[in-house]
Scaffold this motif. Structure first.
Motif: not given
Length: 254
Positions: A91-98, A103-110
């Motif tokens: 789920r986390d990796i899919a959210a990061l790829r999304g 073009g959205e910030p990655e920090a909220p996922v990473v």
């Protein structure tokens, strides 16, 4: 935690490479082929999406073994390399790829993803340290260093904060949001690398984390540009830094 078992061994360019398992956790230990007496240990942490045998890990390990005489070890982070991903990883990796595709910030996922992995990995690294320091060629008396870039820094900052046997650390290129409290507990010498123009990790956040380290000896290395790779010049600097603080002499012109 389970005991350490070596599963394969090979030799290249004066470096012995041994695969091991600590229970179900796979890792690699690089050591000098020859040399008198015991040598210090350096633990490494790989970047997100990488693994224990990523070219950066192999290259850095050979540099530290050949030029400084260290033993160097790394394990696969949870959900990386030869360790299976769980449903939350997917789920986390899919959210990061999304986020990347949009073009959205990655920090909220990473940031929460890395923090979750660190909660698992820090006790694993401490158990690995227990096992490696029992080896006669390393020994419990010697100093220990740490090098972690990206995810390896997200794991390494709380690890170094919790582990009194680590005497010096090199960090770089990770979102610092979840690391400030641990950084305040770190008093050993630190070398910290940032990319000055990184659009993903704000410069101001990295500088604030550097300020948060409680170390009386700490150095900030800043490079222009957005390249997320760890420059070779910083690998050389890390080798000199660790050699100085772990009591070794550099034997080449790094």
């Amino acid at each position: 935690m389970h005991s350490l078992h070596f599963t394969a061994e090979s030799f290249s360019d004066g470096v012995a490479e041994r695969d091991f398992r600590l229970g179900e956790i796979p890792g690699v230990l690089w050591s000098p082929v020859s040399g008198a007496g015991r040598a210090p240990l350096v633990l490494m942490g790989h970047g997100g999406g990488a693994h224990k045998r990523h070219r950066a890990m192999v290259g850095r390990a050979h540099l530290l073994v050949r030029d400084c005489g260290f033993h160097v070890a790394v394990i696969d982070a949870p959900g990386h390399g030869d360790r299976p991903r769980d449903a939350q990883d997917e789920r986390d990796i899919a959210a990061l790829r999304g986020a990347q595709a949009a073009g959205e910030p990655e920090a909220p996922v990473v940031v929460p993803y890395n923090a979750r992995l660190a909660e698992v990995a820090v006790p694993e690294y401490r158990a690995l340290l227990d096992a490696l320091l029992d080896l006669p060629e390393i020994g419990a008396e010697g100093p220990v260093g740490y090098v972690g870039i990206g995810l390896g820094m997200a794991i390494g900052v709380p690890l170094v904060a919790a582990e009194p046997r680590i005497a010096a650390a090199v960090f770089g290129m990770a979102w610092p949001d979840a690391l400030f409290e641990a950084a305040k507990r770190i008093t050993v010498p630190v070398e910290f690398d940032v990319h000055w123009d990184d659009r993903r990790i704000p410069r101001e956040a990295s500088l604030a984390l550097f300020d948060a380290f409680a170390s009386t000896e700490k150095s900030l290395h800043a490079h222009a540009g957005e390249d997320f790779d760890f420059p070779r010049v910083e690998s050389d600097s890390a080798a000199r830094f660790l050699a100085r603080h772990l009591g070794r002499r550099v034997t080449s012109a790094v």
